[in-house]
Design a protein around this motif. Structure first.
Motif, PDB file in Angstrom:
ATOM      1  N   HIS A   1       3.856   2.559  -4.638  1.00 22.86           N
ATOM      2  CA  HIS A   1       4.445   3.633  -3.833  1.00 22.86           C
ATOM      3  C   HIS A   1       5.007   4.681  -4.781  1.00 22.86           C
ATOM      4  O   HIS A   1       5.946   4.419  -5.523  1.00 22.86           O
ATOM      5  CB  HIS A   1       5.532   3.070  -2.928  1.00 22.86           C
TER       6      HIS A   1
ATOM      7  N   ILE B   1      -3.236  -2.796  -5.832  1.00 23.78           N
ATOM      8  CA  ILE B   1      -1.794  -3.042  -5.800  1.00 23.78           C
ATOM      9  C   ILE B   1      -1.098  -2.012  -4.907  1.00 23.78           C
ATOM     10  O   ILE B   1      -0.199  -2.350  -4.146  1.00 23.78           O
ATOM     11  CB  ILE B   1      -1.206  -3.056  -7.230  1.00 23.78           C
TER      12      ILE B   1
ATOM     13  N   VAL C   1      -3.920   4.715  -4.946  1.00 24.48           N
ATOM     14  CA  VAL C   1      -5.064   3.900  -4.518  1.00 24.48           C
ATOM     15  C   VAL C   1      -6.004   3.582  -5.676  1.00 24.48           C
ATOM     16  O   VAL C   1      -7.135   3.170  -5.465  1.00 24.48           O
ATOM     17  CB  VAL C   1      -5.852   4.572  -3.349  1.00 24.48           C
TER      18      VAL C   1
ATOM     19  N   THR D   1       0.842   6.882  -1.808  1.00 27.15           N
ATOM     20  CA  THR D   1       0.467   5.533  -2.236  1.00 27.15           C
ATOM     21  C   THR D   1      -0.680   5.644  -3.215  1.00 27.15           C
ATOM     22  O   THR D   1      -1.699   6.266  -2.917  1.00 27.15           O
ATOM     23  CB  THR D   1       0.027   4.675  -1.034  1.00 27.15           C
TER      24      THR D   1
END
Lengths: 131, 469, 408
Positions: free
Chosen positions: A22, A19, A15, A13
């Motif tokens: 993925h 938002i 960071v 994910t």
């Protein structure tokens, strides 16, 4: 058996921003970055590359203020620093203090742990009883 | 003449105050850090009308009488009392027959205004009742109070009239030497001519220390759920009582919240501090309460808690005098309702043969606590002009001001719960998540403490521990 | 009683309130902020972590920086601090306040509610056991650590995986508190994945899904909790485990704060104010923005909503008529939350959608029109939908549904 190159897919994910895209990251057999999908902006690709080699994080915490209207000022590293240095950086930050007044953006600590990154105050703290 | 009252629950507090009407030295011993923190803190807070209690019991003797005395007490001592009435619901002919028995028993006990309502009349009084109800026994004299407020007020008034209060002082032993009672406490030895044992759940143990046998006590745990659903009921709603007791109720509180409970679980005598809630208990409350009032909305839960009632095998109060010591034991339900009448009788009994004069300077009044939210704009303006801290709202749920928190401290609050149970700050739906820090800051300033020294309630209930930096 | 009169009165000076002030000031009206605390900023002041401002400031700021930088954008406005509103009368357009300066009656042309949210306290969960000291909402623990320089304890358990709980797991870990784990009753996380990664994974803090607390131990101070696996909201027998801890941090949900107006303003089933896309409530001159409308993931969106509310509140205060409502948005299949209830749709607007449960590739539909496809939909992550009246019909009954077309 085909002699296809051995690649590995990794779920991740991003960071970089809240938002949280993925990402599906493909790395070769030595763990080297090959490609990424799922990112909505170029920062996602950079993040994936970095996360595979040397992940970095912005460190937000606080520093003791002497003579301020608050006991602490919040601080953060101006840019991300290597994740592996987080606890060493905390140790340094815990040992320092700053005199009021503190200005937002003020450099509290230069070049923490030789990362080239400064620790800056993220809030203004006035002197106790006035300015 | 010196009298000791052991226990500053509602019973001990009212007895102590009653003694201060006479020219006599009164000292109150409480093992907890504040007044009214035992049985008094966690019960339904109902002044029962008095139709439940079988004639011939002490419960029947004192309940209706004590209930009536609260009108005067609440005026003199300035604590809130709301005569909201109660309904006992019947869902079957069988239950209706029990209501008729209760009505008759109530009349025998001197309860005024009892009336059996039909279905329509019941729903008129309480529109949110279950549609399954067929009848209800209405008792207009049932009321609600916050029992701890009554105990605080009574003790404060007793202290104003010269009584001495020893908090966090546990009685280790009592001996009788030369007609003097020697109290060996956690804060030293004291001597008295007379002793009242109003030690609540520990009254039987204390009696035993003086060689007096009473029917032993065991705790009966009552769990509750407190809801933020004002207006869902206006009266105290009971199911038809059974062998197990008065059952699980739905009632408004004087602070405009709604209380569901209590369960009724007998615990062994070794568990006199087991004030925990249980999964089964809380589930049972939800089910039972929604049977009476289906509109009860459990998602409006503020908190859950449990209290312990002092139960014995004979299911009645025991008032036992041995020399100049009186044991007040098993003040189970309706102990709160009965307390003023018990207090009066006990003091009369203890002082009966002695020629002790009434004090001419006894002041029955306790000044009201300031409640800014209940004032008119004009009153608010005046009080803020005199003391601006009455304009600074600290608790956003119940609109308690800084001035009121300071008042609570001046009236004896030394812990967060001490402030909570005097001001209603932290009592509301946020449960202190916004106001705890503000209140602790005021406590630091007023009491000269640091954060680490502030307690929630009991001695080891520290809130925070140590510097971040 | 002193009396005041303003074109636009804003209740609450957090992100949405600052946005509302900004929006109103842009229309040259008189603006009064009423704020409970001693300064603006709201919860931003204690949110010292980074991640704020990506949209509004195009950089990642901490909460206090966001607050200060936003305030620097604002020109002069009047404010009453440490002031509590006791009631709002929408018929006479007045409200009454109390503060150390006394009581005021304030007449407004328009009102913007920016009262934010409050945390659901642990006590509201009806978890059995004792009620000792050492139980904190995440926000209270954060306040102690970040503003008061106090540690809540030394060994913590986090219950609920909401964002503030995750942020506090990292914050406490950095300050030497041992965080034993995060327990979430649902089979999926409550907070943003980004926070799971940077706050838990980075520090090897376990996240226990479908697991929660079944008993609290300790009479004075917390001594531990019993945790157990949960299925369909019920604890599973024989899965209980005792966890020693002295601190319990609850991050179990935020509740839109509308208690002041809950009898006059139409609220949703989640207790947020029902608004149209101009942020107007059912009362023509009362607007709402921020977490009291619906709980947002990003502070930027609360601020932007505030700007819209403030601007339109100013229009109404100046006597301008706003366009009429055209449609009503309803939650369809798979949708747990919609930020907007009514459409005016004179211009494109942003709608925020939360799905009910985690889904893979998901198509959002407005009635039968496809309006967005997302690769992964999670209840914890708001989906932003651009509602463009030139592309979609926005009149009448509008059912917004979310359907999974491909598993993750």
């Amino acid at each position: 058996m085909k002699n296809a190159p051995k690649t590995k897919m990794m779920d991740m994910t991003c960071v970089v921003c809240p938002i949280g895209c993925h990402l599906k990251v493909t790395v070769d057999e030595n763990g080297n970055f090959l490609s990424v999908t799922g990112n909505r902006c170029p920062r996602g690709e950079a993040y994936a590359k970095e996360e595979i080699t040397d992940p970095k994080r912005v460190l937000p915490t606080s520093v003791k203020v002497i003579g301020g209207e608050l006991p602490l000022t919040s601080v953060r590293t101006e840019k991300a620093i290597p994740k592996r240095l987080i606890f060493s950086a905390m140790k340094v930050i815990k040992s320092i203090q700053v005199n009021a007044p503190v200005k937002r953006g003020q450099i509290i600590l230069e070049n923490i742990l030789d990362t080239g990154v400064n620790v800056i105050a993220t809030r203004t703290v006035k002197k106790q009883n006035g300015k | 003449m010196k009298v000791a009252v052991i226990g500053a629950g509602i019973v001990g507090s009212l007895i102590a105050r009653e003694f201060t009407k006479y020219e006599i030295d009164v000292e109150v011993f409480e093992k907890l850090p504040d007044v009214g923190w035992g049985i008094t803190k966690a019960n339904s807070g109902i002044l029962h009308a008095g139709y439940d209690d079988e004639p011939g019991t002490l419960r029947a003797k004192y309940c209706a009488k004590g209930n009536e005395m609260y009108d005067r007490l609440s005026k003199d001592l300035n604590f809130e009392l709301k005569r909201i009435g109660s309904l006992v619901l019947a869902f079957s002919e069988e239950e209706l027959n029990i209501l008729k028995e209760l009505e008759k028993r109530g009349k025998d006990n001197g309860v005024k205004g009892l009336k059996i309502l039909n279905r329509i009349e019941s729903l008129e009084v309480e529109p949110n009742l279950s549609r399954e109800v067929i009848s209800a026994l209405y008792a207009p004299s049932a009321g609600i109070i916050a029992p701890w407020e009554a105990a605080q007020a009574a003790i404060e008034n007793a202290v104003e009239n010269g009584a001495m209060l020893h908090l966090s002082t546990e009685i280790k032993n009592i001996s009788n030497e030369n007609n003097q009672y020697v109290l060996d406490t956690s804060n030293g030895e004291f001597q008295f001519d007379m002793v009242i044992n109003a030690a609540g759940l520990w009254a039987d143990d204390l009696a035993e220390k003086t060689g007096v046998k009473v029917s032993p006590l065991h705790p009966r745990r009552g769990e509750y759920i407190l809801l933020d659903q004002p207006g869902v009921v206006r009266t105290v709603i009971f199911p038809t009582p059974s062998e197990a007791g008065k059952g699980i109720l739905v009632l408004p509180t004087v602070h405009d919240t709604v209380l569901l409970g209590p369960t009724s679980q007998d615990l062994p005598p070794t568990q006199k501090e087991s004030t925990k809630t249980t999964f089964d208990g809380l589930s049972k409350i939800v089910k039972s309460a929604q049977k009476l009032v289906p509109a009860v909305n459990i998602s409006k839960t503020i908190r859950t808690f449990a209290g312990l009632r002092p139960e014995n095998d004979i299911k009645d109060f025991v008032l036992k005098r041995e020399g100049n010591m009186m044991h007040v034991v098993a003040t189970r339900s309706p102990g709160l309702s009965s307390a003023p009448a018990i207090a009066k009788d006990i003091v009369n009994d203890m002082l009966g043969d002695l020629e002790i004069k009434k004090r001419s300077d006894f002041n029955p009044h306790r000044a009201p606590l300031v409640k800014v939210i209940e004032m008119s704009d004009k009153e608010r303006e005046n009080i803020i002009a005199k003391n601006p801290s009455y304009g600074r709202v600290i608790c956003r749920c119940n609109h308690v001001t800084e001035g009121e928190v300071v008042d609570a401290i001046r009236h004896g609050a030394r812990t967060l719960d001490g402030i909570k149970f005097r001001t209603t700050a932290m009592f509301g739906r946020c449960q202190g998540s916004f106001c705890t820090v503000k209140i602790m800051k005021i406590m630091k300033r007023e009491l000269g403490k640091n954060y680490e020294e502030i307690r929630k309630n009991l001695p080891n209930s520290q809130i925070v521990d140590g510097d971040v930096r | 009683m002193k009396k005041l009169k303003y074109d636009v009165v804003v209740l609450g000076g957090g992100a949405a309130g600052m946005g509302a002030i900004n929006g109103a000031l842009s229309q040259n009206v008189s603006v009064l902020l009423i704020e409970r605390e001693a300064s603006t900023g709201g919860v931003l002041n204690q949110c010292i972590h980074n991640g704020f401002g990506v949209h509004v400031f195009k950089q990642e700021l901490s909460g206090p920086e966001y607050h200060e930088m936003y305030m620097e954008k604002l020109s002069r406005f009047d404010a009453m601090y440490e002031t509590t509103v006791l009631n709002v009368d929408v018929k006479s357009n007045t409200l009454n306040t109390i503060s150390i300066s006394g009581v005021y009656e304030i007449k407004y042309g328009s009102l913007v509610l920016a009262t934010g949210a409050r945390e659901r306290p642990f006590e509201a969960l009806r978890i059995p056991g004792y009620r000792p000291a050492g139980v904190f909402t995440a926000g209270l623990a954060q306040h102690f650590v970040n503003l008061e320089n106090r540690l809540p304890g030394h060994k913590a358990v986090i219950v609920g995986s909401g964002d503030i709980g995750l942020i506090m797991a990292r914050r406490l870990t950095l300050e030497g508190v041992e965080v034993e784990g995060v327990y979430e009753i649902m089979p999926y996380q409550g907070g943003l994945t980004r926070n799971i990664v940077q706050c838990l994974d980075d520090f090897n803090i376990p996240l226990h899904l479908s697991t929660s607390i079944v008993e609290v131990h300790g009479k004075d101070r917390l001594e531990g909790v019993t945790v157990a696996k949960f299925e369909n909201g019920h604890p599973v027998r024989k899965t209980e485990r005792f966890v020693k801890c002295d601190t319990l941090v609850a991050s179990v949900g935020l509740i839109p704060e509308n208690d002041l107006v809950n009898e006059t303003i139409e609220l949703s089933d989640g207790s947020g104010a029902n608004v149209d896309d101009l942020m107007r409530t059912n009362i023509y001159n009362v607007f709402a923005a921020g977490n009291n409308v619906c709980i947002h993931d990003l502070v930027d969106f609360a601020a932007v909503e505030g700007e819209i509310a403030g601007k339109n509140a100013a229009h109404v205060a100046k006597g301008k008529e706003l366009p009429e409502r055209m449609g009503i948005l309803k939650k369809g299949e798979g949708v747990g939350l919609l930020s907007t209830k009514y459409t005016i749709a004179a211009e494109p607007f942003k709608l925020f959608v939360r799905v009910k449960k985690p889904m893979g590739t998901t198509i959002l539909r407005l009635n039968d029109q496809k309006i967005k496809t997302v690769l992964a939909a999670k209840p914890s992550e708001m989906i932003e939908v651009k509602m463009d009246p030139s592309r979609y019909n926005m009149k009448g009954n509008l059912i917004l549904s979310a359907m999974e077309v491909d598993k993750i």
